[in-house]
Design a protein around this motif. Structure first.
Motif, short mmCIF file in Angstrom:
data_model
loop_
_atom_site.label_atom_id
_atom_site.label_comp_id
_atom_site.label_asym_id
_atom_site.label_seq_id
_atom_site.Cartn_x
_atom_site.Cartn_y
_atom_site.Cartn_z
N ALA A 31 27.22 -4.53 44.54
CA ALA A 31 28.75 -5.43 44.42
C ALA A 31 28.92 -4.51 42.76
O ALA A 31 29.51 -4.42 42.39
N MET A 32 27.75 -4.85 41.98
CA MET A 32 27.55 -4.66 40.87
C MET A 32 27.89 -2.48 40.01
O MET A 32 28.61 -2.73 39.28
N VAL A 33 26.80 -1.70 41.00
CA VAL A 33 27.50 -0.78 40.93
C VAL A 33 28.97 0.14 41.28
O VAL A 33 29.61 0.14 40.48
N VAL A 34 29.90 -0.49 42.28
CA VAL A 34 30.90 -0.71 42.56
C VAL A 34 31.95 -0.89 41.18
O VAL A 34 32.77 -0.18 40.96
N GLY A 35 31.48 -2.36 40.51
CA GLY A 35 32.19 -2.46 39.27
C GLY A 35 31.66 -1.45 38.26
O GLY A 35 32.64 -1.03 38.03
N MET A 36 30.88 -0.86 38.52
CA MET A 36 30.54 0.22 37.48
C MET A 36 31.11 1.39 38.02
O MET A 36 32.34 2.01 36.62
N VAL A 136 24.93 -3.29 34.99
CA VAL A 136 23.98 -1.98 36.44
C VAL A 136 22.53 -1.40 35.61
O VAL A 136 21.37 -1.36 36.45
N PHE A 137 22.64 -1.26 34.46
CA PHE A 137 21.45 -0.24 34.11
C PHE A 137 20.57 -0.69 34.07
O PHE A 137 19.11 -0.74 33.90
N ILE A 155 20.94 6.91 42.08
CA ILE A 155 22.56 5.66 42.90
C ILE A 155 23.48 5.65 41.03
O ILE A 155 24.42 5.87 40.97
N ILE A 156 22.51 4.86 40.25
CA ILE A 156 23.12 4.75 39.14
C ILE A 156 23.80 5.63 38.05
O ILE A 156 24.42 6.64 38.02
N GLY A 157 22.40 6.61 38.14
CA GLY A 157 23.02 8.41 37.69
C GLY A 157 24.24 9.15 38.07
O GLY A 157 25.05 9.62 37.56
N ILE A 395 15.85 12.04 32.62
CA ILE A 395 16.61 10.81 30.84
C ILE A 395 16.55 8.91 31.84
O ILE A 395 16.77 8.09 30.37
N ASN A 396 17.04 9.24 33.01
CA ASN A 396 17.79 6.87 32.57
C ASN A 396 16.01 6.82 33.05
O ASN A 396 15.71 5.29 32.35
#
Length: 529
Positions: A31-36, A136-137, A155-157, A395-396
């Motif tokens: 859900a946080m990923v969708v918000g980002m 999210v990170f 996923i976050i990248g 890098i992340n």
């Protein structure tokens, strides 16, 4: 005190973040990923359709840019502040309130009837939305065990890079198929869902409300003036002829004075508004530098391709979006490959391949002509999309993967800030080079298009004959057309100059990669040692 904080932050997250993943946390994270994704997408989705918003609000051409500038200034202030706010009120409260506020501001922006209302609503949207991105990170590196990071990091990248890339496509489609109001209304339903789900499922940490007494208000004020003024100078500088404009000079002075106050307080007060001690970690410092350059590559190229297609090829926003979709598709397909390689390959080797791919793509673009179209742009866009993912994942991991959990919340704000500032600095430099080099090339080319050049005279005579045959004033039309051709060629040569400089920048990053020590394995690094 730092040790206590580390223990306090590590205790709730590490025992549960072993190999077995709590399904509630997985739901919360996605859900946080969708918000980002919504917060990052919102920058580019609007930039592709500024002309439609300008017409809808009857705004002047000098005013419409503030729809973007207001958002970016507000967002860049919130991003580093989010770590401190998360500690005070907890990630749950910060994220769910940010998602709800962003949704409400999106709905308000769709109801704007004049440019002043739109600018205010966009500033609110940017400020509140900025709180979602670093969270999210931070969550990815505190709630997931090191063994799962090669799945989570891509996923976050992917979201952080895909959202700005597909923004012009989505924005062009929405404004063509419906109206510009839908650029904002599209956030409402997903925003309500994200706010509700994150409020119910986030349980990563507890609030430390006692810290509000120690909150550094002067530090917050100086940081807001410093980052806000810096973003304003970078955004508006080229359009206003830089330091020949008094507002730009005032912005630069304000940024300099506020920066001095901010950095003084950051190292002097007990509880600074932003903890800069993360930069003592060598990997984090290098990761932030690479993130800054990735910001230039991500936002700079997302700006250059549509600019070329619109200015030289005459494409509208929908056609630009369809052409740019290739980069997004390349990223999407490369993300799982990057995740697979991250667990089996030295991250320095991955980054070297990524930066080399970036450089190859920009070098190909330096061969461009006025006739380049979808197929000529295909390979450079694929190289860009694949290279972004191959760089972003290591890098992340390098920047955040070896920090203790207590430091990650603040560090993720700083890390995301470097990418945004990289984009702002990159766009300012790119715009300045395009303007100055176009003038330079136009002057050089115009020297050759004169009566002493038989080729130019012959070309002009042919054009004049064609127009005269259609009953028009051939000589006047020929002069106008020749001037337009010279202007177009000068514009293309200025684009080529920018792509050559970007090639040099990305190649120089390979030297930077070789200078860093091989990062420790994710196992010991992620354990907060």
């Amino acid at each position: 005190m730092a040790a206590t904080a580390t223990a306090g932050a590590a205790a709730p997250s590490l025992p549960k973040a072993e190999e077995h993943m709590d399904p509630r946390r997985l739901i919360a994270f996605f859900a946080m990923v969708v918000g980002m994704f919504m917060a990052i997408l919102d920058i580019q989705i609007v930039s592709a359709s500024l002309a439609e918003i300008q017409a809808g609000l009857s705004a002047g051409s000098d005013e419409i840019g503030w729809v973007q500038t207001a958002y970016l200034i507000a967002e860049v202030i919130m991003i580093p502040l989010s770590g401190t706010l998360a500690r005070i009120v907890s990630t749950r409260v910060l994220f769910s309130v940010a998602a709800a506020g962003f949704t409400a501001a999106s709905a308000l922006a769709a109801t704007a009837t004049n440019i002043e209302q739109m600018i205010v609503y966009r500033a609110i949207q940017g400020f509140i939305g900025g709180g979602m991105i670093p969270s999210v990170f931070a969550a990815a590196f505190t709630i997931f065990p090191p063994s799962k990071r090669n799945v989570v990091s891509p996923i976050i990248g992917l979201i952080a890079t895909l959202a700005p890339t597909i923004g012009p496509t989505v924005g062009g489609y929405l404004s063509h198929a419906f109206s510009w109001h839908w650029l904002f209304l599209v956030n409402v339903i997903p925003g309500i869902i994200v706010a509700t789900v994150t409020w119910i499922f986030i349980d990563f940490d507890k609030p430390e409300l006692g810290l509000i007494k120690k909150f550094d208000w002067w530090g917050l004020l100086s940081m807001a003036i410093f980052l806000g003024s810096l973003e304003y100078v970078l955004e508006e500088g080229n359009a206003n002829d830089w330091f020949n404009d008094e507002h730009i000079v005032m912005g630069a002075v304000a940024a300099t004075v506020a920066a001095a106050v901010f950095f003084y307080r950051a190292f002097k007060v007990d509880f600074p508004v932003v903890d800069l001690k993360a930069f003592a970690n060598r990997n984090f410092t290098f990761g932030s530098l690479f993130s800054f350059v990735m910001g230039i590559g991500l936002y700079g190229l997302t700006y250059l391709y549509p600019l070329y297609l619109g200015r030289i090829r005459g494409y509208d926003s929908l056609m630009i979006g369809e052409t740019m979709f290739v980069s997004g598709l390349a990223m999407f397909l490369t993300a799982p490959v990057a995740g697979f390689l991250a667990g089996r390959m030295d991250p320095r080797a991955m980054m070297t391949i990524g930066f080399a791919g970036f450089a190859a793509g920009t070098w190909l673009m330096s061969q461009m002509t006025a006739d380049w179209d979808f197929w000529e742009l295909l390979v450079p866009q694929i190289l860009r999309g694949c290279s972004l993912m191959l760089c972003m994942v290591p890098i992340n991991n390098i920047a955040l993967g070896t920090l203790p959990p207590a430091r990650i919340r603040n560090a993720s704000g700083l890390y995301n800030l470097t990418r945004n500032l990289g984009g702002a600095v990159g766009l300012a430099v790119i715009n300045t080079i395009l303007t100055q080099r176009q003038d330079f090339h136009y002057a050089r080319l115009a020297e050759h298009v004169e009566w002493g050049n038989p080729e130019a005279v012959e070309r002009m005579r042919n054009i004049a004959t064609t127009f005269t045959a259609h009953g028009l004033d051939g000589s006047t039309a020929a002069v106008k057309q020749l001037a337009a051709m010279v202007q177009q060629q000068a514009a293309i040569m200025s684009f080529i100059d920018v792509f050559v400089l970007l090639t040099v920048l990305f190649l120089s990053m390979i030297a930077g990669v070789l200078m860093i020590a091989k990062p420790q394995g994710a196992g010991p690094g992620g354990g907060g040692h």
